[in-house]
Write a protein that holds these residues in place. Structure first.
Motif, PDB file in Angstrom:
ATOM      1  N   ALA A  95       0.840  -1.206   0.000  1.00  0.00           N
ATOM      2  CA  ALA A  95       0.000   0.000   0.000  1.00  0.00           C
ATOM      3  C   ALA A  95       0.871   1.250   0.000  1.00  0.00           C
ATOM      4  O   ALA A  95       0.574   2.219  -0.711  1.00  0.00           O
ATOM      5  CB  ALA A  95      -0.936  -0.006   1.211  1.00  0.00           C
ATOM      6  N   ARG A  96       1.947   1.243   0.774  1.00  0.00           N
ATOM      7  CA  ARG A  96       2.842   2.406   0.840  1.00  0.00           C
ATOM      8  C   ARG A  96       3.635   2.608  -0.439  1.00  0.00           C
ATOM      9  O   ARG A  96       3.892   3.736  -0.846  1.00  0.00           O
ATOM     10  CB  ARG A  96       3.803   2.267   2.018  1.00  0.00           C
ATOM     11  CG  ARG A  96       3.160   2.506   3.349  1.00  0.00           C
ATOM     12  CD  ARG A  96       4.190   2.449   4.486  1.00  0.00           C
ATOM     13  NE  ARG A  96       3.497   2.125   5.713  1.00  0.00           N
ATOM     14  CZ  ARG A  96       3.516   0.931   6.297  1.00  0.00           C
ATOM     15  NH1 ARG A  96       4.198  -0.054   5.785  1.00  0.00           N
ATOM     16  NH2 ARG A  96       2.840   0.734   7.407  1.00  0.00           N
ATOM     17  N   THR A  97       4.063   1.511  -1.062  1.00  0.00           N
ATOM     18  CA  THR A  97       4.948   1.626  -2.227  1.00  0.00           C
ATOM     19  C   THR A  97       4.200   1.714  -3.552  1.00  0.00           C
ATOM     20  O   THR A  97       4.677   2.351  -4.488  1.00  0.00           O
ATOM     21  CB  THR A  97       5.937   0.452  -2.282  1.00  0.00           C
ATOM     22  OG1 THR A  97       5.215  -0.782  -2.358  1.00  0.00           O
ATOM     23  CG2 THR A  97       6.851   0.459  -1.065  1.00  0.00           C
ATOM     24  N   GLU A  98       3.036   1.096  -3.642  1.00  0.00           N
ATOM     25  CA  GLU A  98       2.308   1.024  -4.912  1.00  0.00           C
ATOM     26  C   GLU A  98       1.146   2.004  -5.009  1.00  0.00           C
ATOM     27  O   GLU A  98       0.603   2.208  -6.082  1.00  0.00           O
ATOM     28  CB  GLU A  98       1.798  -0.400  -5.155  1.00  0.00           C
ATOM     29  CG  GLU A  98       2.913  -1.434  -5.275  1.00  0.00           C
ATOM     30  CD  GLU A  98       3.796  -1.203  -6.486  1.00  0.00           C
ATOM     31  OE1 GLU A  98       3.278  -0.763  -7.539  1.00  0.00           O
ATOM     32  OE2 GLU A  98       5.009  -1.468  -6.389  1.00  0.00           O
ATOM     33  N   HIS A  99       0.719   2.569  -3.892  1.00  0.00           N
ATOM     34  CA  HIS A  99      -0.377   3.545  -3.867  1.00  0.00           C
ATOM     35  C   HIS A  99      -1.598   3.054  -4.657  1.00  0.00           C
ATOM     36  O   HIS A  99      -2.012   3.683  -5.632  1.00  0.00           O
ATOM     37  CB  HIS A  99       0.093   4.897  -4.390  1.00  0.00           C
ATOM     38  CG  HIS A  99       1.342   5.368  -3.730  1.00  0.00           C
ATOM     39  ND1 HIS A  99       1.363   5.825  -2.432  1.00  0.00           N
ATOM     40  CD2 HIS A  99       2.624   5.402  -4.170  1.00  0.00           C
ATOM     41  CE1 HIS A  99       2.610   6.131  -2.110  1.00  0.00           C
ATOM     42  NE2 HIS A  99       3.398   5.891  -3.125  1.00  0.00           N
TER      43      HIS A  99
ATOM     44  N   ALA B  63       0.817   8.533   3.720  1.00  0.00           N
ATOM     45  CA  ALA B  63       0.971   7.998   2.363  1.00  0.00           C
ATOM     46  C   ALA B  63      -0.207   7.132   1.941  1.00  0.00           C
ATOM     47  O   ALA B  63      -0.432   6.924   0.745  1.00  0.00           O
ATOM     48  CB  ALA B  63       2.270   7.195   2.254  1.00  0.00           C
ATOM     49  N   THR B  64      -0.967   6.611   2.913  1.00  0.00           N
ATOM     50  CA  THR B  64      -2.058   5.685   2.582  1.00  0.00           C
ATOM     51  C   THR B  64      -3.408   6.115   3.144  1.00  0.00           C
ATOM     52  O   THR B  64      -4.411   5.440   2.913  1.00  0.00           O
ATOM     53  CB  THR B  64      -1.736   4.276   3.124  1.00  0.00           C
ATOM     54  OG1 THR B  64      -1.564   4.350   4.551  1.00  0.00           O
ATOM     55  CG2 THR B  64      -0.481   3.705   2.485  1.00  0.00           C
TER      56      THR B  64
ATOM     57  N   ASP C 184      -5.454   2.167  -5.819  1.00  0.00           N
ATOM     58  CA  ASP C 184      -6.695   2.951  -5.843  1.00  0.00           C
ATOM     59  C   ASP C 184      -7.733   2.371  -4.904  1.00  0.00           C
ATOM     60  O   ASP C 184      -8.695   3.056  -4.545  1.00  0.00           O
ATOM     61  CB  ASP C 184      -7.234   2.998  -7.268  1.00  0.00           C
ATOM     62  CG  ASP C 184      -6.266   3.698  -8.186  1.00  0.00           C
ATOM     63  OD1 ASP C 184      -6.265   4.933  -8.194  1.00  0.00           O
ATOM     64  OD2 ASP C 184      -5.480   3.008  -8.868  1.00  0.00           O
TER      65      ASP C 184
ATOM     66  N   ILE D  59      -6.537   6.222   0.740  1.00  0.00           N
ATOM     67  CA  ILE D  59      -6.900   5.075  -0.101  1.00  0.00           C
ATOM     68  C   ILE D  59      -8.202   4.470   0.404  1.00  0.00           C
ATOM     69  O   ILE D  59      -8.320   4.142   1.588  1.00  0.00           O
ATOM     70  CB  ILE D  59      -5.785   4.007  -0.077  1.00  0.00           C
ATOM     71  CG1 ILE D  59      -4.471   4.570  -0.619  1.00  0.00           C
ATOM     72  CG2 ILE D  59      -6.217   2.771  -0.882  1.00  0.00           C
ATOM     73  CD1 ILE D  59      -3.271   3.641  -0.438  1.00  0.00           C
TER      74      ILE D  59
ATOM     75  N   ASP E 113      -1.156   6.531   8.356  1.00  0.00           N
ATOM     76  CA  ASP E 113       0.008   6.829   7.518  1.00  0.00           C
ATOM     77  C   ASP E 113      -0.404   7.839   6.449  1.00  0.00           C
ATOM     78  O   ASP E 113      -1.296   7.557   5.645  1.00  0.00           O
ATOM     79  CB  ASP E 113       0.503   5.539   6.876  1.00  0.00           C
ATOM     80  CG  ASP E 113       1.768   5.707   6.057  1.00  0.00           C
ATOM     81  OD1 ASP E 113       2.075   6.835   5.615  1.00  0.00           O
ATOM     82  OD2 ASP E 113       2.441   4.691   5.830  1.00  0.00           O
TER      83      ASP E 113
ATOM     84  N   SER F 108     -10.773   7.649  -9.856  1.00  0.00           N
ATOM     85  CA  SER F 108      -9.328   7.754 -10.059  1.00  0.00           C
ATOM     86  C   SER F 108      -8.954   8.379 -11.389  1.00  0.00           C
ATOM     87  O   SER F 108      -7.826   8.820 -11.567  1.00  0.00           O
ATOM     88  CB  SER F 108      -8.687   6.359  -9.972  1.00  0.00           C
ATOM     89  OG  SER F 108      -8.931   5.790  -8.717  1.00  0.00           O
TER      90      SER F 108
END
Length: 138
Positions: A57-61, A88-89, A63, A92, A86, A137
């Motif tokens: 989830a953090r690296t691929e982001h 970054a997530t 949808d 989502i 987080d 998205s």
């Protein structure tokens, strides 16, 4: 960290919507993989453990995250809390999948889940929700 698989990866110029499915039961992953054949524009990532799912989830982001409630190394509630805390997530959309009896959805929704689906869930509704997320998205 657990098994991580990807499919539908491409190096094209147009980003594709990405679904991250955190689920430890191979049959459930297989069903979702087959379902996504009806939505080939989606990129499909899977993790069999919560820790691996959080890294993806953090690296691929993605949808959308579909998060099983019971995983070998944690719960969907734990995963939801980690995703929401987080930066970054935190944005989502997360759908919690549970085999538990209906009635426990409210705390998960209040904690930030977009939806809670009781297994087995309606696959046509899953497709409709994927279309909705893809439209958001775009």
């Amino acid at each position: 960290m657990g098994e991580v698989t990807t499919s539908g990866l491409d190096g094209g110029a147009h980003p594709r919507p990405t679904l991250l499915y955190v689920e430890d039961h191979p049959a459930s992953v297989s069903v979702m993989r087959s379902l996504l054949e009806l939505r080939p524009q989606w990129r499909f990532l899977t993790a069999a453990r919560l820790d691996a799912g959080l890294v993806l989830a953090r690296t691929e982001h993605p949808d959308l995250v579909l998060l099983d409630m019971r995983l070998p190394d944690g719960t969907g509630s734990d995963g939801l809390a980690a995703l929401r805390s987080d930066p970054a997530t935190s944005g989502i959309p997360v759908v919690i999948l549970t085999a538990g009896p209906p009635g426990g959805e409210r705390p998960l929704l209040e904690a930030g889940a977009e939806q809670v689906w009781i297994k087995p869930h309606d696959l046509s509704l899953t497709l409709d929700f994927l279309d909705e997320i893809a439209a958001r998205s775009a």
